[in-house]
Write a protein that holds these residues in place. Structure first.
Motif, short mmCIF file in Angstrom:
data_model
loop_
_atom_site.label_atom_id
_atom_site.label_comp_id
_atom_site.label_asym_id
_atom_site.label_seq_id
_atom_site.Cartn_x
_atom_site.Cartn_y
_atom_site.Cartn_z
N GLN A 140 33.31 47.27 45.27
CA GLN A 140 34.10 46.70 44.18
C GLN A 140 33.24 45.74 43.38
OE1 GLN A 140 37.91 46.81 43.38
NE2 GLN A 140 37.15 48.79 44.04
N ILE A 165 34.37 53.88 44.57
CA ILE A 165 35.01 52.88 43.71
C ILE A 165 35.99 53.67 42.85
CG2 ILE A 165 32.93 52.87 42.18
CD1 ILE A 165 33.89 49.97 41.35
N CYS A 196 41.36 48.44 41.48
CA CYS A 196 40.95 47.14 41.99
C CYS A 196 42.11 46.37 42.62
CB CYS A 196 40.40 46.35 40.81
SG CYS A 196 40.18 44.64 41.20
N LEU A 233 37.44 41.74 42.26
CA LEU A 233 38.10 41.41 43.52
C LEU A 233 38.38 39.91 43.67
CD1 LEU A 233 36.31 40.49 46.36
CD2 LEU A 233 35.26 42.65 45.84
#
Ligand code: KIV
Length: 267
Positions: free
Chosen positions: A216, A205, A233, A221
């Motif tokens: 995530q 991540i 992200c 997301l």
């Protein structure tokens, strides 16, 4: 008995060079959607504190809250491997205490594994859990439970010294028996090196594309938060805006007397 993904399937994906897909989930409804979409692993992260409970950090999350949400995710999913994220102070006090608390994720919530933050300093605890039959997902790099001690969140492993120490952490987690390790907030080159060195999958991540898989936070997301979007992200939807629009439309229709209409009314 449901046929869900476990450690063996994660190892198979890794062996076959297939990327492992993971996301956080905190309730049965969203877990069902992610599960139906084929996500391999659902982590009931202690990010629960911020995403669902309105706290500023993960620190206030309790074992009871985490177990409650983990059980909901287990109920909502059929295939995905559900991993419970052990909250602050539930595994740091002693390996024995950690074992008793970790066992509750399997016995009471139905999780398939637990996650613990930390490298070398937590290796003995990981080994205690693994030797008792509890699959463990490690977590190194940014450790949100140490945010106060660290004075904030920052990318780790930029200096040679930190990179070497993270490599040792990754090896310690592997040797202790973790089936995979989360790499959070590491420079791409370092996570690639760790991924190359280890014989267990790395789940990244904010750690670049070379990791064996990616995780995530679901709210990031899906675009459920408006204000803060971390650099790592990618928003795959704007459910936040969709939800606001729906609430507003509902509110307007109630105020205007349009809802409920004849279709929603029993005569
Ligand atoms: O709590 C969490 O969501 C996590 C992920 C960021 C890996 O630990």
């Amino acid at each position: 008995m449901k046929k869900s993904i476990g450690v063996r399937e994660i190892r198979r994906l890794y062996r076959d060079g297939e990327k492992i897909t993971a996301a956080t989930a905190y309730d049965a409804a969203m877990a069902r959607l992610a599960d139906e979409a084929g996500i391999d692993m659902l982590l009931v992260g202690d990010s629960l504190g911020m995403t669902m409970l309105g706290y500023k950090t993960t620190l206030p999350v309790t074992l009871r809250q985490s177990l409650h949400h983990t059980a909901a995710v287990v109920r909502g999913s059929k295939r995905a491997m559900v991993v419970g994220d052990m909250p602050f102070l539930t595994y740091q006090v002693s390996p024995e205490r950690a074992l008793l608390n970790a066992g509750r994720y399997l016995q009471e919530a139905g999780a398939a594994a637990v996650k613990l933050e930390g490298g070398e300093r937590i290796a003995e605890t990981i080994a205690r859990l693994v030797n008792s039959g509890i699959p463990v997902l490690g977590h190194i790099g940014i450790l949100p439970q140490s945010v106060l001690a660290e004075g904030g969140y920052r990318i780790h492993g930029r200096s040679d010294e930190e990179a070497a120490s993270l490599l040792l952490d990754a090896r310690a987690v592997e040797q202790a028996g973790a089936f995979a390790v989360v790499l959070e907030g590491l420079p791409r080159k370092l996570s690639a090196r760790i991924t190359e060195t280890l014989t267990i999958p790395t789940i990244g991540i904010g750690a670049g594309p070379e990791c064996s898989g990616q995780i995530q936070v679901m709210h990031d997301l899906l675009g459920l938060f408006k204000d803060f979007v971390p650099k790592h992200c990618k928003r795959y939807a704007d459910l936040g805006q969709a939800a606001r629009d729906a609430f507003q439309k509902y509110r307007n229709e109630v105020r205007e007397g349009v809802f409920p209409g004849p279709e929603q009314t029993v005569e």
